[in-house]
Enzyme design. Structure first.
Site, short mmCIF file in Angstrom:
data_model
loop_
_atom_site.label_atom_id
_atom_site.label_comp_id
_atom_site.label_asym_id
_atom_site.label_seq_id
_atom_site.Cartn_x
_atom_site.Cartn_y
_atom_site.Cartn_z
N THR A 197 -1.53 -7.60 4.37
CA THR A 197 -1.40 -6.10 3.80
C THR A 197 -1.98 -5.16 4.67
O THR A 197 -3.26 -5.34 5.02
CB THR A 197 -1.44 -6.15 2.32
OG1 THR A 197 -1.42 -5.04 1.78
CG2 THR A 197 -3.09 -6.68 2.15
N ARG A 198 -1.77 -3.75 4.44
CA ARG A 198 -2.40 -2.78 4.82
C ARG A 198 -2.51 -1.71 3.62
O ARG A 198 -2.78 -0.48 4.09
CB ARG A 198 -1.67 -2.03 6.06
CG ARG A 198 -0.09 -1.92 5.81
CD ARG A 198 0.34 -1.10 7.35
NE ARG A 198 0.60 0.15 6.63
CZ ARG A 198 1.72 0.63 6.03
NH1 ARG A 198 2.62 -0.20 6.04
NH2 ARG A 198 1.73 1.98 5.86
N HIS A 202 -1.44 -4.13 -6.15
CA HIS A 202 -1.33 -4.05 -7.34
C HIS A 202 -0.88 -5.15 -7.99
O HIS A 202 -0.87 -6.07 -7.56
CB HIS A 202 -0.48 -2.80 -7.64
CG HIS A 202 -1.03 -1.41 -6.63
ND1 HIS A 202 -2.46 -1.00 -7.34
CD2 HIS A 202 -0.68 -0.92 -5.82
CE1 HIS A 202 -2.50 0.13 -6.35
NE2 HIS A 202 -1.60 0.17 -5.41
N HIS A 205 1.95 -7.06 -6.22
CA HIS A 205 1.53 -7.95 -5.14
C HIS A 205 0.46 -9.11 -5.70
O HIS A 205 1.01 -10.27 -4.83
CB HIS A 205 0.26 -7.33 -4.25
CG HIS A 205 1.06 -5.79 -3.81
ND1 HIS A 205 0.78 -4.71 -4.46
CD2 HIS A 205 1.93 -5.61 -2.85
CE1 HIS A 205 1.27 -3.65 -3.68
NE2 HIS A 205 2.11 -4.33 -2.88
N ARG A 291 9.96 -7.55 2.09
CA ARG A 291 10.71 -6.62 2.51
C ARG A 291 10.01 -5.50 3.42
O ARG A 291 8.92 -5.19 3.36
CB ARG A 291 11.21 -5.91 1.35
CG ARG A 291 12.56 -4.76 1.38
CD ARG A 291 12.66 -4.18 0.09
NE ARG A 291 13.94 -3.31 0.39
CZ ARG A 291 13.81 -2.48 0.90
NH1 ARG A 291 12.63 -1.86 1.36
NH2 ARG A 291 14.89 -1.66 1.01
#
Ligand code: PPS
Length: 570
Positions: A197-198, A202, A205, A291
């Site tokens: 992740t970047r 929340h 996730h 996605r």
């Protein structure tokens, strides 16, 4: 008993010299030609040296580069989708040749590694952009970087690591691939699913990662990128504090957080493949691919650079060659009626589905609006609010651009006075003429000098913005790419509002307050914007003002109204 076999991950490179050889090499490096690594190169070299980019043993040579660009494979045939190159200036390239050894230093001059030069060549950047990123559109961050930040000559060669790049932040969360494999081994984690992740994480996730781990019966590695991400992203300091809060929300002993100092390219499918290989090197058995993985958004025509599931498709195609398994995931949405998160493809017409996009979250933060509990954990939201105060408390830059004599300075002055009258934040004016007297007195009007001038203005404005002030800039700034660089630089620090003062050339020339147009027409002043030098008209300015019909006072007033509408002033 045989030797301990790695449970997963395959052979790992370690390009560091042993301690004695490293000290000798460090001494010897004093006599080598020396290159100061850029921020991106520092990220790349760290992951080359510690084996995260295994099987690479250095920056790509020409044959490997050509092969990676064309076919996503090294010349040996091994799958490797991303060209990892050392770009240097022409001036430096002229001082070296094949067979030389070069010292590579960090920003403080510390020798990180030395490189045995195998190739020096000038790449075809358009071909690289089109083949690797599928587009030469500079809205793509990596394409923009390639054409505007990357140097023109590439140097390939094997590396010898002398010293690990230093990090002063979050040391307890930084692990090389060998360290992470060892931690997994010690904990008995036989299956590990990585989450890339970047962004801040929340509830969606968390739900996604928990489900992924449960589905494949694996432990979870939260492996966020803390090197370079997309311009405008939440800074990694804030994100890591958020991840640390989130970690407490997972069942104990199931989940680990470790930071990856990767410089992302936002290369969509190719990048996803690269991420998979990197995570395999870190000892993970699975990678979650959601996605639009590593997607850069839309191009200049408003079309997506990549399809939302292209990355998953590409990984599927190469599944047999990858020593890591993809865990594909759909977008997670909150079904209000079920009071639970579900993948969007599991939702039915009866579900009341809620979702807050990244853009919507930024808007709510910027405007100080409510962020509901179903969306995120309160401690994560508090952390984000600390570094993302509402817009009326943030610094911002108003960047005027337009021809000489268009009225930029006059409007800028009027705006400054009005903002000072309103009070609240300190205001600094970086007018074209003032800057040229103080900051840029040695510069002329060649493209190179103009770009340097604008970059300096951008740098000062970004510092003012970062510290909560208002910077008003009023240079000609004739080149779109340079304005874009400044926008990116300042956008990271706070607000950026570009105003094109679009007074037509004929009007500017007729006014000719400083008599410069007459001199330019007579050829006395060379490279004069609009006459004998280009002006690239802004295409995405926040506001366009033509001073033919309005007074400076009214123009400044309109800008104030715009700033109010954007939330920067109240
Ligand atoms: S740039 O292109 O943004 O770096 O230019 P800037 O720093 O704004 O400087 C523009 C002012 O310099 C004067 N001047 C020239 N302008 C354009 N081209 C040439 N060759 C040139 N020579 C001198 C001119 O007065 C500009 O001021 P403004 O306020 O724009 O009229």
């Amino acid at each position: 008993m045989g030797a301990f076999k790695e449970p997963h991950g395959g052979e790992l490179k370690n390009l560091y010299l042993d301690a004695d050889s490293a000290s000798r090499e460090k001494l010897a490096a004093k006599d080598y030609p020396s290159w100061d690594l850029t921020e991106r190169q520092l990220c790349d070299i760290e992951l080359l040296l510690n084996g995260a980019f295994s099987p690479l043993e250095g920056f790509l040579g020409r044959a490997d580069y050509d092969s990676v660009v064309e076919s996503m494979r090294l010349s040996s045939g091994i799958l490797w989708p991303m060209p990892i190159t050392l770009d240097v200036s022409e001036a430096f390239a002229e001082t070296i040749k094949t067979g030389d050894r070069v010292a590579l230093r960090d920003l403080e001059g510390v020798v990180i590694a030395t490189l045995d030069v195998s190739d020096v060549w000038s790449p075809d950047k358009v071909r690289e952009a089109e083949a690797v990123y599928g587009s030469n559109d500079q809205v793509h961050p990596a394409v923009h970087y390639l054409h505007n930040a990357a140097n023109p000559v590439y140097v390939g060669g094997r590396l010898r690591g002398v010293e690990e790049p230093t990090h002063y932040d979050f040391k307890h969360l930084r692990d090389g691939p060998a360290e992470l494999r060892e931690r997994f081994r010690k904990l008995g984690w036989r299956k590990v699913v990585a989450f890339q992740t970047r962004n801040p994480m929340h509830r969606a996730h968390q739900e996604l990662t928990l489900r992924a781990a449960r589905n494949v019966e694996a432990n979870l590695l939260i492996h966020p990128v803390v090197g370079m991400t997309k311009p405008g992203d939440v800074d990694h300091f804030t994100r890591v504090r958020c991840y640390e809060h989130l970690l407490n929300r997972y069942p104990e002993q199931t989940t680990m957080l470790s930071l990856l100092p990767l410089a992302m390219r936002m290369g969509g499918p190719r990048e996803a493949l690269w991420h998979a290989i990197i995570r395999k090197n870190f000892g993970c058995t699975h990678l979650i691919v959601g996605r639009d993985h590593a997607g850069p958004g839309k191009d200049s025509k408003g079309n997506d650079f990549y399809g939302p599931y292209d990355a998953q498709e590409l990984l599927k195609e190469h599944a047999d060659e990858l020593d890591i398994t993809m865990v594909p995931f759909q977008l997670m949405v909150f079904a209000e009626n079920r009071a639970q998160y579900i993948p969007i493809d599991e939702s039915t017409d009866d579900d009341r589905v809620l979702n807050i996009s990244g853009t919507e979250l930024r808007r709510r933060l910027a405007e100080g609006l409510d962020i509901p509990e179903w969306f995120s954990f309160p401690e994560v939201v508090d952390e984000l609010r600390r570094t993302h105060p509402p817009r009326h408390k943030q610094g911002f830059t108003v960047f005027f651009t337009g021809l000489s004599g268009s009225g930029k300075s006059t409007i800028a002055n009027a705006l400054m006075v009005k903002l000072m009258e309103a009070g609240g934040r300190p205001v600094s004016l970086l007018d074209g003429d003032i800057v040229r007297k103080n900051l840029s007195s040695e510069l002329g009007f060649s493209k190179e000098h103009r770009d340097l001038n604008i970059t300096r203005i951008g740098y000062v404005a970004s510092e003012i913005t970062k510290n909560g002030g208002i910077a008003i800039c009023a240079p000609i700034a004739p080149y779109a790419a340079t304005r874009r660089t400044v926008r990116d630089m300042i956008g990271r620090a706070g607000g950026f509002v570009e105003i094109h003062v679009a007074t037509p050339l004929e009007v500017c020339e007729e006014r000719d307050r400083k008599g410069l147009y007459a001199k330019a027409r007579a050829g006395i002043i060379k490279e004069f914007t609009g006459i004998s030098d280009p002006y690239e008209v802004p295409e995405n300015a926040e506001m366009v003002i033509d001073t033919v019909d309005i007074t400076p006072d009214l123009a400044a007033h309109r800008i104030l109204v715009k700033l109010e509408a954007m939330g920067f002033i109240r």
